[in-house]
Design a protein around this motif. Structure first.
Motif, PDB file in Angstrom:
ATOM      1  N   ASP A 170      83.195  21.997 -21.333  1.00 59.38           N
ATOM      2  CA  ASP A 170      84.190  22.721 -23.687  1.00 59.38           C
ATOM      3  C   ASP A 170      83.008  21.574 -23.508  1.00 59.38           C
ATOM      4  O   ASP A 170      83.825  20.972 -25.079  1.00 59.38           O
ATOM      5  CB  ASP A 170      85.154  22.596 -23.376  1.00 59.38           C
ATOM      6  CG  ASP A 170      85.663  23.928 -23.190  1.00 59.38           C
ATOM      7  OD1 ASP A 170      85.079  24.705 -21.924  1.00 59.38           O
ATOM      8  OD2 ASP A 170      86.866  24.698 -23.545  1.00 59.38           O
TER       9      ASP A 170
ATOM     10  N   ALA B  97      86.487  30.775 -21.688  1.00 62.35           N
ATOM     11  CA  ALA B  97      87.664  31.808 -21.041  1.00 62.35           C
ATOM     12  C   ALA B  97      88.157  32.229 -19.930  1.00 62.35           C
ATOM     13  O   ALA B  97      89.114  32.771 -19.838  1.00 62.35           O
ATOM     14  CB  ALA B  97      89.072  31.899 -22.702  1.00 62.35           C
TER      15      ALA B  97
ATOM     16  N   HIS C 214      77.599  26.757 -19.254  1.00 63.48           N
ATOM     17  CA  HIS C 214      79.150  27.676 -20.068  1.00 63.48           C
ATOM     18  C   HIS C 214      78.955  28.484 -21.427  1.00 63.48           C
ATOM     19  O   HIS C 214      79.986  28.145 -22.476  1.00 63.48           O
ATOM     20  CB  HIS C 214      79.868  26.483 -20.424  1.00 63.48           C
ATOM     21  CG  HIS C 214      82.076  26.744 -20.331  1.00 63.48           C
ATOM     22  ND1 HIS C 214      82.483  27.952 -19.939  1.00 63.48           N
ATOM     23  CD2 HIS C 214      82.656  26.608 -21.137  1.00 63.48           C
ATOM     24  CE1 HIS C 214      83.320  27.866 -19.924  1.00 63.48           C
ATOM     25  NE2 HIS C 214      83.677  26.723 -20.895  1.00 63.48           N
TER      26      HIS C 214
ATOM     27  N   HIS D 288      80.112  28.940 -26.830  1.00 63.10           N
ATOM     28  CA  HIS D 288      81.816  29.270 -26.430  1.00 63.10           C
ATOM     29  C   HIS D 288      82.187  29.400 -27.127  1.00 63.10           C
ATOM     30  O   HIS D 288      83.279  29.294 -27.756  1.00 63.10           O
ATOM     31  CB  HIS D 288      82.164  28.106 -26.732  1.00 63.10           C
ATOM     32  CG  HIS D 288      83.254  27.392 -25.497  1.00 63.10           C
ATOM     33  ND1 HIS D 288      84.095  28.553 -26.109  1.00 63.10           N
ATOM     34  CD2 HIS D 288      83.263  27.501 -24.032  1.00 63.10           C
ATOM     35  CE1 HIS D 288      85.581  28.061 -24.379  1.00 63.10           C
ATOM     36  NE2 HIS D 288      85.320  27.268 -24.040  1.00 63.10           N
TER      37      HIS D 288
END
Ligand SMILES: [Zn+2]
Length: 274
Positions: free
Chosen positions: A90, A182, A140, A144
């Protein structure tokens, strides 16, 4: 680039996992049954609905292999220790990541940072610092998004390929792994990853350090039953704060690195295991 070129990076051509074959069979079977015997249509519809529940459940289970290949441990090597991969999600975060880098340097340890593309662009110097210290930056997604697992193939492809471009442009290195926001996904993800030559990685254990404020509890979740080949998950972005106001990862990471050293487990990047 020639779309027909053989894939690099060891990622093979996409082949549907067994659950998708089974799902296609359920849909075809239900349609055939409803057409040939109209009175069975409620049963046919029920079978299709159950199939969708199974697909959704597989996507809500981050460590499942039902929707395609997914690293939950480092691959075993013939008798040679694989090491332990600490993965940090993150970021980059200007308040936390520099301290994480100092802690890793003090232990001469390398880690894998699953970075958010937007944040890599905003904190480009910090992203370059991560990479120049020998850590790996992986994908990632670009933003997000909390609804990532509800996106269709086009939306998923855009989120992932934009992050590939951001990270390559800023650090000069192309990610080789992807982790879903997640850990949630749907059946469209696997073919997108194959096309972009990315591998999906989840984890062996996670600390839940974006919600847990107790560093002892987070540490035990990660360090109890520590074994060669583990992939561990912590967060430098969205890090919860301990009671003393300190990001939880900063209280956990030095203890975790000490635990690895005492067990003679080497901290390695995910890509070192390719
Ligand atoms: Zn995340």
């Amino acid at each position: 680039m020639n779309q027909d070129a053989p894939p690099q990076n060891g990622v093979s051509r996409w082949s549907p996992p067994p659950l998708l074959y089974a799902s296609a069979a359920v849909h075809l079977g239900a349609a055939a049954a409803a057409l040939s015997r109209p009175r069975v249509w409620p049963w046919a519809l029920g079978a299709v609905a159950l199939n969708h529940v199974a697909l959704a459940a597989a996507g809500l289970w981050p460590r499942s292999q039902l929707l395609g290949p997914n690293w939950i441990r480092l691959p075993a090597r013939n008798g040679v220790a694989a090491g332990v991969a600490i993965t940090i999600d993150d970021g980059p975060d200007p308040a936390v990541t520099p301290q994480v880098l100092s802690q890793l340097a003090a232990h001469r340890a390398h880690a894998t940072f699953f970075c958010v593309g937007d944040r890599v662009e905003r904190y480009a110097d910090l992203a370059r610092d991560i990479a120049s210290r020998g850590h790996a930056i992986e994908n990632h997604s670009q933003r997000h998004r909390h609804n990532f697992s509800l996106l269709g193939p086009g939306g998923m492809s855009a989120e992932i390929s934009r992050a590939q471009d951001s990270i390559l442009r800023v650090t000069g290195s192309r990610p080789r792994f992807f982790r879903a926001p997640a850990g949630l996904r749907n059946p469209f993800l696997d073919p997108v990853l194959t096309r972009l030559q990315l591998r999906l990685a989840s984890w062996t254990r996670r600390g839940f350090d974006t919600v847990s404020t107790n560093a002892d509890v987070v540490y035990r979740r990660l360090a109890d039953s520590l074994q060669d080949g583990d992939i561990l998950l912590l967060h430098d972005g969205n890090a919860a704060r301990s009671r003393g106001g300190k990001p939880v990862i900063l209280e956990v990471l030095p203890r975790l690195l000490d635990a690895l050293a005492s067990k003679q487990l080497r901290p390695v990047t995910l890509r070192s295991a390719l």
